[in-house]
Scaffold this active site. Sequence first.
Site, PDB file in Angstrom:
ATOM      1  N   LYS A 216      10.297   3.336   3.837  1.00 35.27           N
ATOM      2  CA  LYS A 216      10.533   4.717   3.425  1.00 35.27           C
ATOM      3  C   LYS A 216      11.688   4.753   2.423  1.00 35.27           C
ATOM      4  CE  LYS A 216       8.532   7.294   7.211  1.00 35.27           C
ATOM      5  NZ  LYS A 216       8.683   8.462   8.098  1.00 35.27           N
TER       6      LYS A 216
ATOM      7  N   GLU B 126      -6.781   6.833   6.985  1.00 33.55           N
ATOM      8  CA  GLU B 126      -5.970   8.050   7.019  1.00 33.55           C
ATOM      9  C   GLU B 126      -6.801   9.198   6.459  1.00 33.55           C
ATOM     10  OE1 GLU B 126      -1.702   9.192   7.791  1.00 33.55           O
ATOM     11  OE2 GLU B 126      -2.793   7.305   8.030  1.00 33.55           O
TER      12      GLU B 126
ATOM     13  N   LYS C 152       1.999   4.625   1.502  1.00 31.63           N
ATOM     14  CA  LYS C 152       1.944   5.268   2.825  1.00 31.63           C
ATOM     15  C   LYS C 152       1.496   6.707   2.631  1.00 31.63           C
ATOM     16  CE  LYS C 152       4.550   5.887   7.086  1.00 31.63           C
ATOM     17  NZ  LYS C 152       4.065   7.239   7.356  1.00 31.63           N
ATOM     18  N   LEU C 153       0.369   7.050   3.232  1.00 32.09           N
ATOM     19  CA  LEU C 153      -0.253   8.352   3.005  1.00 32.09           C
ATOM     20  C   LEU C 153       0.276   9.404   3.971  1.00 32.09           C
ATOM     21  CD1 LEU C 153      -3.892   7.046   2.508  1.00 32.09           C
ATOM     22  CD2 LEU C 153      -2.338   7.858   0.726  1.00 32.09           C
TER      23      LEU C 153
ATOM     24  N   ARG D 236      -3.756   9.685  10.934  1.00 35.88           N
ATOM     25  CA  ARG D 236      -4.430   8.418  11.215  1.00 35.88           C
ATOM     26  C   ARG D 236      -5.747   8.705  11.909  1.00 35.88           C
ATOM     27  NH1 ARG D 236      -2.206   3.286  12.071  1.00 35.88           N
ATOM     28  NH2 ARG D 236      -3.897   1.739  12.041  1.00 35.88           N
TER      29      ARG D 236
ATOM     30  N   PHE E 220      -8.333   1.780   5.050  1.00 38.66           N
ATOM     31  CA  PHE E 220      -7.575   0.580   4.713  1.00 38.66           C
ATOM     32  C   PHE E 220      -7.891  -0.604   5.611  1.00 38.66           C
ATOM     33  CE2 PHE E 220      -4.555   3.546   6.868  1.00 38.66           C
ATOM     34  CZ  PHE E 220      -4.508   2.922   8.102  1.00 38.66           C
TER      35      PHE E 220
ATOM     36  N   GLU F 225       5.057   9.483   0.901  1.00 35.23           N
ATOM     37  CA  GLU F 225       5.960   9.175   2.017  1.00 35.23           C
ATOM     38  C   GLU F 225       6.676   7.850   1.867  1.00 35.23           C
ATOM     39  OE1 GLU F 225       4.315   9.464   5.932  1.00 35.23           O
ATOM     40  OE2 GLU F 225       5.177  11.443   6.067  1.00 35.23           O
TER      41      GLU F 225
ATOM     42  N   GLU G 166       0.842  -1.193   0.000  1.00 38.40           N
ATOM     43  CA  GLU G 166       0.000   0.000   0.000  1.00 38.40           C
ATOM     44  C   GLU G 166       0.881   1.247   0.000  1.00 38.40           C
ATOM     45  OE1 GLU G 166      -2.486   0.014   3.420  1.00 38.40           O
ATOM     46  OE2 GLU G 166      -3.612  -1.780   2.844  1.00 38.40           O
TER      47      GLU G 166
END
Length: 993
Positions: free
Chosen positions: A519, A395, A328-329, A333, A435, A495, A326
Amino acid sequence: MPVKPTATTAEAEDEEERQYVVGGQTLQELDEKYPNRPKNHSKTLLFSELYLNLFNPLNENKKQPSGPPRSKVGPHGPSKHSPQEQRRAIIERFISRWRKEVGNDFYPALRLILPASDRDRGNYGLKESNIGKLLVKLMKIDKNSEDGYNILHWKLPGQSAASRMAGDFAGRCFEVLSKRPMRIDPGDMTIADVNELLDKLAVALGEAEQLPIFETFYQRMNPEELMWLVRIILKQMKVGATERTFLDLWHPEGETLFSVSSSLRRVCWELHDPAFSLNKESQDVTIMQCFQPQLAQFQVSTSFQKMVERLNRSSPVEDDTEFWIEEKLDGERMQLHMIEDDSIRGGKRFCFWSRKAKDYTYLYGEGLYDENCALTRHLKSAFADGVRNIILDGEMITWDPTMDKIMPFGTLKTAALAEGRNPDAEGPRPVFRVFDILYLNDRPLARYTLRDRHNALEQAVPGAHRRLEVHPYTKATSADEIEPLLRRVVADSSEGLVLKNPRSMYRLNSRNDDWVKVKPEYMDEFGESVDVVVIGGFYGSGHRGGNLSSFLCGLRATENDIEAGANPEKHYSFCKVGGGFRAEDYAALRHETDGKWQKWDSKKPPTEYIELGGQAQGQQCEKPDMWIRPSQSVVISVKAASAGYSDQFAKQITLRFPRFRSLKLDKSWDAALNWQEFLDLKKGAEEQLKEAAMTIEKKRRAVKRVKKDVAIAGQDDVPPEFKGLATKIFAGLEMCILTEGVGPVKKTKTQLETLVKTNGGKVSQRANADNGQILIADKKVVKVASLIKAGEVDIIRPKWILDCLAQSDTDFLLPYEPSHLFHATDGVKAMAEDNIDEFGDSYARELDMEELKTLLKDMPKKEIANSQHAFDKELFLRQLSEHGHDSGATKGQIFRGLNVYLEEEHGFPEIASLRLRNWITFGGGHLVADINDETITQVVILAQDEVEEARLATSARSTISTRSPLPRVVTKQWVEDCWKNVTRVDEERYAPL
């Protein structure tokens, strides 16, 4: 040590009322909501007791090196405890003292010990700068004086003693307050007093209302108390013990309840009795009750292959190596709760909570027709028909419809407020990306696999486009599929990625290998490194306080700039680097630049040498605390993921995720990159990216073909009997499989781990029996022998796992038998012997034909009737009870296994006392003559009126307060109702007031 003032019961109740009413609920409301909440019998301890007996000892303890004790156990016990053991002992002593001197309501103290976890009190809206200004006014000192400057510029090095506290705001406050205290000795404020004033501070508006509250604290506290008060307000305690440690030591299930409720109040009030156990429903996520979400594990390896191996190892299934990828947004959260409610227009009520349990319902909306809300008014068709209630995990992000992209996190609240004011505008708006799903139509889903949860999510939430959406994911089976996606999201300014195990359950308040975030900071986009010049520095806080801990780096002006009149030494601000430095790197950098730093003056910026950006010396650019001429500075090598847009630097381009690699002392300042050279490097890197992506895609396809061929060749290693098994029999258990299983059926280590994981258990690769982990082994390999030699340890044979799964009732976890033990302590051996009869036949499981033949073959050839052993009725009934076969609801079994002490009022009717005693003994209970007997399980109060009942109960609780587990204290009505209902009723409702 200050003596705690005593108080009458009435005074204690007055204090309690003051303490909680300020928090927003009246005493009557609390009694209605928590009818069985504990009530303290005395006033709370002095606030000074917190720092003298808890905070300071814990602070001293954390300075010790961690690890096991160095000294061995001698004849009189251990000569030295490990820091971990000392830490737990400090906390346990404080809790025990509270129970004895105050009572069972620990909530007033715990909300000061764990201020960051206290959800009942609102935010103070105070940062270091605000508190500094208030204290300067209180002490009536000039803000430009040495002390005034030190407290207002707390990150900068100060003079004399204060310089030691640079970067520690509370410590800097202590140094300044110590010079002008209102009192030297600890103050007279109790913990209840502090809570009362902090409640007022949380609702105070502006300096005019805040200043009188701080003045009260200043007058009634000494400097050390004020230092800890500041840390509580800033929620920066860092005493060396975690939230989990405090909650676990208060109650074994404290962390579990906090994970599903996010409420310290519930933990303290519902778990005030250490002997009380939560039922299954209390351990599940509940609608309209904020929970602590599962978090992604930090990236622990630079190898994508190793990360995938860890992911699969956390929940191994031999024929299922799929994982999900997925994006990462960059948002906040958030959890969404929705429940049907006819009292609200639209029939649906919403609640929103952040990861830190902050309620955002006011911002995003409570109902479908909320005016001035940012989200719920757009969710009228977001849920499928038949969805009555639901909990979603996701998110909250900012979406810009004109640019068709996700905006940075910092724009979220502004966008939400603008959307609430003008919902039809085309500007940025909040979007909830979902998610996971935790609850659907009265059913908790955390124990289901992620794959099953996502199927439920897709059916329940069609979504509302660009308002509420299900977050997409990519299925993968190879590590080679990660890098192309990572490069793509980096190019989109995202991100990074999150890798997820679709076979995993949702684990509240946990970071584990089921979710791993990746990351891009380890990717090389510009060859080995980018060489830049240090042109500015920023002071750090905490352990880096008083020193420059991050650095502004620049690129030289180009030849064209110099020809146009720019100073050849001029540098454009380019990136800020703070990660990757070791202590020796900081020392070397300080040594090379010592005496060359100058304080940054916004009124007279050094524009001849440094250009900060198009907004010149405005507030939006990265403005350093100190600066240095480039010709006097050093070159450092920086590693980055990519280059991206940023208006905080001179040319609106910066490095994303930069990390320090090395100090380039062999390079002079004019040998580092200039702006044009960087642009050329960036262009070359982008071309290499395209080539790399094509190569990886070819490799990925080749790997897929090979894997398909292997599957066709029939090299699947999963035994047939493993397939189809999917129970929850091992749910809540953690096992460490140390060796393969050799009998009666041979199983490999991997196969055993597969069985445990597919049937609800957790597998760990590191043996640690101290936390309840079950060790499994069938061979005395080096690791097993080492564990046995280290001390008392229980090691179970793999046969126990196979026997548990072989039963027709797969929800029944078998007790250990002698054949299940590889190595065990005497207590476990004795327990295992009790689980079989004299011939070795199990009381709890069905024997297969081979075991039955062996048992009959070895059975003595004499008649049972000739046995000299008389039938033991008590033993028979106890064995039936222990193996789940109670003899039915009979009065002769009501109190079996209980040791009861009767606390009897002088003059209590003899006939009534005799009747209660007979009921207890006839019901199988044992009457204990002395309240100091450690085996007591219940204390029954025999009194004729409530006043005398309360007095006797208080006396009994005081006597037994230090015991673990704590005996129950009940009224005589409990015995009468048990007898009347022919069952043992819950004791909690019979607690004397």
